[in-house]
Design an enzyme around this catalytic site. Structure first.
Site, PDB file in Angstrom:
ATOM      1  N   HIS A  83      37.079  40.785  40.624  1.00 33.37           N
ATOM      2  CA  HIS A  83      36.722  39.462  39.553  1.00 33.37           C
ATOM      3  C   HIS A  83      35.448  38.399  40.091  1.00 33.37           C
ATOM      4  O   HIS A  83      35.570  38.738  41.007  1.00 33.37           O
ATOM      5  CB  HIS A  83      38.249  39.385  39.306  1.00 33.37           C
ATOM      6  CG  HIS A  83      38.299  38.559  39.881  1.00 33.37           C
ATOM      7  ND1 HIS A  83      38.623  36.832  39.881  1.00 33.37           N
ATOM      8  CD2 HIS A  83      39.283  38.965  41.169  1.00 33.37           C
ATOM      9  CE1 HIS A  83      39.058  36.914  40.527  1.00 33.37           C
ATOM     10  NE2 HIS A  83      39.789  37.907  42.236  1.00 33.37           N
ATOM     11  N   ASP A  85      35.721  35.191  38.372  1.00 35.76           N
ATOM     12  CA  ASP A  85      36.454  34.742  37.472  1.00 35.76           C
ATOM     13  C   ASP A  85      37.467  33.549  38.831  1.00 35.76           C
ATOM     14  O   ASP A  85      37.297  34.517  39.587  1.00 35.76           O
ATOM     15  CB  ASP A  85      37.430  34.828  36.165  1.00 35.76           C
ATOM     16  CG  ASP A  85      38.589  35.660  36.853  1.00 35.76           C
ATOM     17  OD1 ASP A  85      38.553  36.840  37.623  1.00 35.76           O
ATOM     18  OD2 ASP A  85      39.651  35.479  36.103  1.00 35.76           O
ATOM     19  N   ASP A 115      38.129  34.495  46.549  1.00 42.71           N
ATOM     20  CA  ASP A 115      38.762  35.625  46.257  1.00 42.71           C
ATOM     21  C   ASP A 115      37.880  35.015  44.441  1.00 42.71           C
ATOM     22  O   ASP A 115      38.151  33.572  43.964  1.00 42.71           O
ATOM     23  CB  ASP A 115      39.827  34.834  45.763  1.00 42.71           C
ATOM     24  CG  ASP A 115      40.833  35.493  44.778  1.00 42.71           C
ATOM     25  OD1 ASP A 115      40.468  36.464  44.551  1.00 42.71           O
ATOM     26  OD2 ASP A 115      41.915  34.053  44.341  1.00 42.71           O
ATOM     27  N   GLU A 149      40.676  38.072  35.728  1.00 39.23           N
ATOM     28  CA  GLU A 149      41.622  38.113  36.730  1.00 39.23           C
ATOM     29  C   GLU A 149      42.921  37.020  36.746  1.00 39.23           C
ATOM     30  O   GLU A 149      43.776  37.710  37.050  1.00 39.23           O
ATOM     31  CB  GLU A 149      41.230  38.991  37.927  1.00 39.23           C
ATOM     32  CG  GLU A 149      42.266  39.723  39.026  1.00 39.23           C
ATOM     33  CD  GLU A 149      42.919  38.659  39.775  1.00 39.23           C
ATOM     34  OE1 GLU A 149      44.002  39.452  40.437  1.00 39.23           O
ATOM     35  OE2 GLU A 149      42.614  37.378  40.001  1.00 39.23           O
ATOM     36  N   GLU A 150      42.251  36.570  37.249  1.00 41.91           N
ATOM     37  CA  GLU A 150      42.867  34.884  37.559  1.00 41.91           C
ATOM     38  C   GLU A 150      44.091  34.672  35.577  1.00 41.91           C
ATOM     39  O   GLU A 150      44.843  34.227  36.357  1.00 41.91           O
ATOM     40  CB  GLU A 150      42.016  33.702  37.982  1.00 41.91           C
ATOM     41  CG  GLU A 150      41.604  33.908  38.939  1.00 41.91           C
ATOM     42  CD  GLU A 150      42.288  34.277  40.569  1.00 41.91           C
ATOM     43  OE1 GLU A 150      43.659  34.268  40.307  1.00 41.91           O
ATOM     44  OE2 GLU A 150      41.560  34.099  41.835  1.00 41.91           O
ATOM     45  N   ASP A 174      40.124  42.687  47.638  1.00 39.26           N
ATOM     46  CA  ASP A 174      41.093  41.233  47.012  1.00 39.26           C
ATOM     47  C   ASP A 174      42.793  41.232  47.169  1.00 39.26           C
ATOM     48  O   ASP A 174      43.377  40.643  46.397  1.00 39.26           O
ATOM     49  CB  ASP A 174      40.711  41.412  44.767  1.00 39.26           C
ATOM     50  CG  ASP A 174      41.012  40.047  44.404  1.00 39.26           C
ATOM     51  OD1 ASP A 174      40.851  39.574  45.099  1.00 39.26           O
ATOM     52  OD2 ASP A 174      41.881  39.948  43.441  1.00 39.26           O
ATOM     53  N   HIS A 427      42.345  29.750  46.443  1.00 44.83           N
ATOM     54  CA  HIS A 427      43.832  28.995  45.565  1.00 44.83           C
ATOM     55  C   HIS A 427      44.299  27.583  46.611  1.00 44.83           C
ATOM     56  O   HIS A 427      44.859  26.687  45.261  1.00 44.83           O
ATOM     57  CB  HIS A 427      44.742  29.578  45.231  1.00 44.83           C
ATOM     58  CG  HIS A 427      44.417  31.113  44.177  1.00 44.83           C
ATOM     59  ND1 HIS A 427      45.656  31.872  43.698  1.00 44.83           N
ATOM     60  CD2 HIS A 427      43.217  32.002  43.689  1.00 44.83           C
ATOM     61  CE1 HIS A 427      45.235  32.532  42.342  1.00 44.83           C
ATOM     62  NE2 HIS A 427      43.881  32.366  42.943  1.00 44.83           N
TER      63      HIS A 427
END
Length: 454
Positions: A83, A85, A115, A149-150, A174, A427
């Protein structure tokens, strides 16, 4: 040219391409024409597809939600899924600006470097390396780029419902190495009970937590009651303060990810247990007794009849992550992670029955089915073989309580990009990926593509 030599020769170009994508702040935004998940995720998808075309691959853009490039011929297709995003930058960045793509001290910084932009740029260059090496796959190799995805995986739901071809096997970079072949089923929900309060003790506030998948570090309640009530509560990490007309009760916990609540201390449970020492009557007393005795600080749902496990992925876990009290109604939001070999039909009825017996009503529920692919399957054997050949380390697959992008499409497992022992930066502030790890991932992904497609 050998594909690993190609990756090495084009490493600076790979890192520059990654830096350019990191500079796009592809956090979900307001939907608009040509940008169903917001302007920046769509722009990032366009930039990635332009890179793929520059490297000589045909591409497809499905409604600015999902895109892909492909190499080879054949009836069957293998996929690498990732992903573009990212989560919001957040505060606390000290080494770099969040969307700089700055390269220094052997690291590339920025939201998404780990990520999942870093691994996905590595996958595109891995595919280019295989093409330039002259490799002719017997299965087509497709690299699929998601943009949601997030915040819900609506991208992959769109892909599946609008004719997107499904792979016979594949992986998402991922997760982590060596390989994740099992992900527990996840039930996220909210149960609510409305209280008709009577007596000298009236609950006026009860709140704590931020999300279902985080064990809360703080919770607070306020009670309208006689002033002497403060002396009735005795508990560690609980503070009682007199306020006008009653008391405020505050509980401390230890925050951890909701998939491993046993590693933390749940402040909501601790608060309920402290409040249960007060002489509440009627429905309020019944409700607080239930929350205290049936939930409390348990982490496996024991008192709800949910204490189940299997030998592959271990114990079921339960985390009460959010509590709120509005309009005389107490709501509890939680996350249950159940073992990979147990059926949903066994877990969910027990969960619902337990809360129903406590007078609660279900107001929200989502379910992500468990993922498990046996370690002796062709997919697992081939990917573990690649990891062992590339690292020289013996590899065993693992099961986790969290969920990855692998759950969004059949026949996919999480393979990389984080190596055992490496710091997990996704994150977090100052997210980065070591440049040598980006290049190493590109070589492993190329080997994995080759192993699945030949």
């Amino acid at each position: 040219m050998d594909f690993k030599r190609y990756i090495h020769a084009h490493s600076d170009e790979l890192l520059a391409s990654l830096a350019a994508l990191v500079r796009i702040p592809s956090v979900e935004g307001e939907p608009e024409e040509g940008a169903p998940f917001g302007k920046e995720p769509a722009r990032c998808l366009h930039e990635m597809l332009a890179l793929c075309e520059k490297l000589g691959f045909p591409t497809e853009n499905m409604d600015d939600r999902v895109g892909w490039c492909e190499y080879g011929e054949g009836e069957e297709m293998v996929a690498v899924l990732g992903h573009l995003d990212v989560v919001p930058a957040g505060d606390g960045w000290t080494e770099s600006e969040p969307f700089s793509g700055e390269i220094k001290n052997g690291r590339i910084y920025g939201r998404g470097t780990m990520d999942d932009k870093g691994p996905m740029v590595a996958a595109v260059y891995a595919l280019a390396a295989l093409k330039q090496s002259g490799f002719q796959p017997s299965r087509r190799i497709r690299v699929i780029f998601g943009t949601n995805e997030e915040t819900g995986c609506g991208d992959m739901a769109w892909y599946a419902s609008h004719g997107g071809e499904m792979p016979v096997m594949g992986f998402t970079p991922d997760g982590e190495y060596p390989l994740i072949n099992g992900e527990k089923g996840i039930l996220n929900g909210t149960y609510t009970r409305t209280l008709h309060q009577t007596g000298d003790y009236i609950l006026t506030r009860f709140e704590g937590g931020e999300a279902s998948n985080i064990s809360p570090a703080y919770a607070v309640a306020e009670v309208k009651c006689p002033v002497e009530a403060a002396s009735k509560i005795a508990a560690e990490k609980v503070t009682v303060t007199p306020i006008d007309g009653g008391i405020r009760v505050e509980a401390e916990g230890v925050a951890v990810h909701g998939s491993t609540p046993e590693l933390g201390e749940n402040a909501i449970g601790r608060l309920a247990m402290a409040l249960a020492q007060l002489p509440f009557t009627g429905e309020t007393g019944e409700c607080l007794a239930f929350v205290s005795e049936r939930l409390g600080m348990e982490t496996h749902g024991e008192s709800l009849g949910l204490a189940m496990r299997d030998g592959i992925s271990g114990d079921l876990t339960m985390n009460v992550g959010v509590a709120s009290f509005e309009n005389e109604a107490l709501s509890l939001t939680f996350s249950v992670r159940y073992p990979v070999t147990l059926p949903y039909e066994l877990v969910y009825p027990r969960l619902k029955r337990g809360f129903t017996l406590g007078g609660f009503t279900e107001t929200e529920m989502t379910h992500a089915a468990a993922l498990y692919i046996p370690k002796d399957s062709e997919l697992i054997r081939r990917l573990l073989g690649v990891y062992e050949a590339e690292t020289g380390e013996k590899a065993e697959p693992k099961c986790i309580g969290g969920g990855t992008y692998a759950k969004s499409m059949p026949n996919i497992v999480a393979f990389g990009p984080i190596f055992p022992g490496d710091e997990v930066r996704e994150h977090k502030p100052d997210e980065y990926m070591e440049t040598r790890r980006v290049i190493q991932n590109a070589k492993i992904i190329a080997s994995a593509m080759k192993a699945l497609a030949e």
